[in-house]
Scaffold this active site. Structure first.
Site, PDB file in Angstrom:
ATOM      1  N   PRO A 276       4.024  31.816 104.734  1.00  0.00           N
ATOM      2  CA  PRO A 276       4.328  32.446 103.449  1.00  0.00           C
ATOM      3  C   PRO A 276       3.571  31.772 102.304  1.00  0.00           C
ATOM      4  O   PRO A 276       3.415  30.550 102.298  1.00  0.00           O
ATOM      5  CB  PRO A 276       5.833  32.223 103.291  1.00  0.00           C
ATOM      6  CG  PRO A 276       6.100  30.953 104.044  1.00  0.00           C
ATOM      7  CD  PRO A 276       5.103  30.908 105.178  1.00  0.00           C
ATOM      8  N   TYR A 318      -5.469  44.661  90.754  1.00  0.00           N
ATOM      9  CA  TYR A 318      -4.567  45.454  91.601  1.00  0.00           C
ATOM     10  C   TYR A 318      -3.635  46.346  90.791  1.00  0.00           C
ATOM     11  O   TYR A 318      -2.666  46.855  91.339  1.00  0.00           O
ATOM     12  CB  TYR A 318      -3.668  44.537  92.440  1.00  0.00           C
ATOM     13  CG  TYR A 318      -4.344  43.392  93.126  1.00  0.00           C
ATOM     14  CD1 TYR A 318      -5.211  43.608  94.200  1.00  0.00           C
ATOM     15  CD2 TYR A 318      -4.098  42.077  92.728  1.00  0.00           C
ATOM     16  CE1 TYR A 318      -5.816  42.538  94.845  1.00  0.00           C
ATOM     17  CE2 TYR A 318      -4.700  41.014  93.369  1.00  0.00           C
ATOM     18  CZ  TYR A 318      -5.565  41.245  94.419  1.00  0.00           C
ATOM     19  OH  TYR A 318      -6.154  40.181  95.058  1.00  0.00           O
ATOM     20  N   CYS A 346     -14.424  40.725  76.864  1.00  0.00           N
ATOM     21  CA  CYS A 346     -15.137  41.909  76.389  1.00  0.00           C
ATOM     22  C   CYS A 346     -15.256  42.998  77.432  1.00  0.00           C
ATOM     23  O   CYS A 346     -16.364  43.369  77.839  1.00  0.00           O
ATOM     24  CB  CYS A 346     -16.512  41.495  75.894  1.00  0.00           C
ATOM     25  SG  CYS A 346     -16.354  40.284  74.595  1.00  0.00           S
ATOM     26  N   GLU A 347     -14.145  43.475  77.914  1.00  0.00           N
ATOM     27  CA  GLU A 347     -14.153  44.700  78.705  1.00  0.00           C
ATOM     28  C   GLU A 347     -12.757  45.312  78.702  1.00  0.00           C
ATOM     29  O   GLU A 347     -11.764  44.590  78.611  1.00  0.00           O
ATOM     30  CB  GLU A 347     -14.677  44.493  80.112  1.00  0.00           C
ATOM     31  CG  GLU A 347     -14.082  43.395  80.926  1.00  0.00           C
ATOM     32  CD  GLU A 347     -14.774  43.328  82.302  1.00  0.00           C
ATOM     33  OE1 GLU A 347     -14.512  44.220  83.109  1.00  0.00           O
ATOM     34  OE2 GLU A 347     -15.570  42.406  82.520  1.00  0.00           O
TER      35      GLU A 347
HETATM   36  N1  LLP Z   1      -1.632  34.356 106.081  1.00  0.00           N
HETATM   37  C1  LLP Z   1      -2.793  35.020 105.993  1.00  0.00           C
HETATM   38  C2  LLP Z   1      -3.675  35.051 107.164  1.00  0.00           C
HETATM   39  C3  LLP Z   1      -3.150  35.688 104.802  1.00  0.00           C
HETATM   40  O1  LLP Z   1      -4.290  36.349 104.737  1.00  0.00           O
HETATM   41  C4  LLP Z   1      -2.262  35.640 103.697  1.00  0.00           C
HETATM   42  C5  LLP Z   1      -2.621  36.300 102.431  1.00  0.00           C
HETATM   43  C6  LLP Z   1      -1.076  34.908 103.828  1.00  0.00           C
HETATM   44  C7  LLP Z   1      -0.788  34.291 105.032  1.00  0.00           C
HETATM   45  C8  LLP Z   1      -0.091  34.770 102.712  1.00  0.00           C
HETATM   46  O2  LLP Z   1       0.447  35.995 102.326  1.00  0.00           O
HETATM   47  P1  LLP Z   1       1.630  36.012 101.225  1.00  0.00           P
HETATM   48  O3  LLP Z   1       2.850  35.388 101.880  1.00  0.00           O
HETATM   49  O4  LLP Z   1       1.184  35.236 100.069  1.00  0.00           O
HETATM   50  O5  LLP Z   1       1.816  37.442 100.925  1.00  0.00           O
HETATM   51  N2  LLP Z   1      -4.590  38.074  95.865  1.00  0.00           N
HETATM   52  C9  LLP Z   1      -3.613  39.031  96.336  1.00  0.00           C
HETATM   53  C10 LLP Z   1      -2.957  38.609  97.622  1.00  0.00           C
HETATM   54  C11 LLP Z   1      -3.933  38.329  98.741  1.00  0.00           C
HETATM   55  C12 LLP Z   1      -3.256  37.883 100.012  1.00  0.00           C
HETATM   56  C13 LLP Z   1      -4.249  37.434 101.025  1.00  0.00           C
HETATM   57  N3  LLP Z   1      -3.722  36.913 102.240  1.00  0.00           N
HETATM   58  C14 LLP Z   1      -2.593  39.268  95.224  1.00  0.00           C
HETATM   59  O6  LLP Z   1      -2.725  38.706  94.152  1.00  0.00           O
HETATM   60  O7  LLP Z   1      -1.661  40.043  95.404  1.00  0.00           O
END
Ligand code: LLP
Length: 421
Positions: A276, A318, A346-347
């Protein structure tokens, strides 16, 4: 639940008024709560308590050394996706045997570094990567412990840019080919096949896609064991979502998620790993900014802040919603009015919120963006030559700067001139 509450009319991080931090470090800045971080990590740890397990925090969500150390001291493992993250985890004191290495494009240099300094497991995402890892391990005279990431072709029902478990995504090997790939892995002398890995996406707000994926993993565990593989670890990835607004339906709790894992995979005799990120740190962090101007447009008012898309990219990237709250608590019953909340970049994409209904704000007022702890500071850039903003960690009535704001000079000095200039 988090530890950012109003007290005596002003928003606090635990026992520290945000206005006090702002006066000391300037705005904008990120602030994290130790109590929230600790609480969220423990929720996962306790949810998996009935099974042998390791919670490997996905440090891509927030990777400051102080955050990593706080979690490592609680017994967390780390999920890393680059040589840089691996180095950060080691620097924060995480032992190699608590680090799992994920990601579709690990280089030989990264494999070499992790194998030399110690690693719990590589989550292998393709056959070419598996063969490269075999070679690197053999050249070092060691066996690389691996799980193979399978893509279960499950719809995580989340934002397209953060879904990973459909066959059209670049992640993992198709589950239909898993047995063949495991068979090859077993023949490679530099590899020790120990488990299965799956991660279907991020910000999941229901358990159903997990259920489908975990059922497929249960079946695959049996099939691989029948094929003679000693499957002893299941890495189930991360992705459990957080509430980004106070009013929408809250995603499932870690305990419900843990119960689901136990129900479907608890009798396999495997050690369970989860990764997580967002749920651990998302609501443990706030971005605090100041209103520079309130500008009246033709049909709307713009709230122009000193924070911008380079500091918090999620809304631009997003269309993500972050609750925006005033640091000075408005009097009960204060009427709200719509604002377009924007930054100085600036966008037009530098817009945090459109027609957001907020209580009236004026130049100089402080606001907090909630749920900004995950994928906030780590996704920041210096676009428009805006230096990376500081990070602050609160613990009870104490706070400390855990990353200072660089001066313009420090930012500029990272550039070097070629000899002909
Ligand atoms: N494990 C793997 C292999 C992953 O690719 C990710 C997230 C996680 C764990 C952790 O996932 P979480 O528990 O945080 O949901 N930048 C995006 C989120 C990208 C997530 C990428 N991978 C945002 O701001 O929503």
């Amino acid at each position: 639940m988090d530890h950012f509450l109003y007290r005596d009319g002003s928003l606090h991080a635990e026992d520290v008024p945000l206005a006090e931090i702002a006066a000391s470090v300037g705005t904008p800045f990120y602030v994290y709560s130790t109590a929230t971080l600790t609480r969220h990590f423990r929720l996962f740890d306790e949810a998996l308590a009935p099974m042998p397990h390791l919670v490997c925090y996905a440090m891509k969500a927030a990777s400051n050394q102080a955050i990593l150390k706080t979690l490592a001291d609680l017994g967390a493992g780390m999920d890393v996706v680059s040589g840089g993250e691996y180095a950060r985890a080691i620097a924060a004191g995480v032992p190699g045997e608590r680090i799992v290495f994920s990601g579709v494009g690990k280089t030989r240099i990264e494999m070499h570094a992790a194998l030399s300094a110690g690693i719990r497991q590589f989550n292998v995402e393709s056959e070419p990567e598996m063969r490269a890892l075999n070679e690197v391990a053999q050249s070092l005279g060691v066996k690389a412990p691996i799980a193979i990431r399978v893509n279960p072709d499950v719809d995580a029902r989340t934002h397209a840019k953060i879904a990973t478990g459909k066959s059209e995504n670049k992640f993992g090997i198709p589950i239909s080919r898993a047995r063949a790939v495991y068979a090859e892995a077993a023949t490679l002398p530099g590899l020790d096949v120990i488990g299965i890995d799956v991660h279907i996406g991020s910000q999941l707000t229901e358990l159903a896609p997990y259920r489908t994926a975990f059922e497929k993993i249960a079946e695959l565990t049996d099939a691989l064991r029948a094929d003679g593989h000693d499957i002893r670890r299941l890495d189930l990835g991360g992705g459990l979502g957080i509430p980004y607004t106070q009013d929408n339906q809250a995603p499932p709790l870690p305990l419900e998620y843990g119960n689901l894992i136990k129900e479907i995979l608890g009798d396999k005799g495997c050690e369970i790993e989860i990764e997580p990120g967002r749920l651990v740190v998302g609501n443990a962090g706030l971005l605090v900014a100041q209103v520079i101007y309130v500008k009246s447009g033709e049909d709307r008012d713009f709230l122009i802040l000193d924070a911008a898309m380079n500091d918090l990219l999620r809304p631009a990237m997003y269309d993500a919603h972050h609750d925006i709250v005033p640091v000075i608590q408005p009097a009960p019953g204060t009427e709200r009015q719509p604002y377009d909340v924007v930054g100085p970049v600036c966008e037009s994409g530098d817009t945090f919120a459109k027609a957001r209904r907020l209580t009236p704000l004026a130049a100089g007022d402080l606001v907090g963006f909630r749920s900004a702890g995950a994928y906030g500071a780590v996704m920041a850039s210096e676009y428009n030559s805006r230096p990376l903003i500081p990070e602050v960690l609160v613990n009870g009535d104490q706070f400390a700067v855990i990353r200072p704001r660089p001066s313009f000079d420090e930012m500029i000095k990272r550039d070097t001139l070629p000899p002909w200039l």
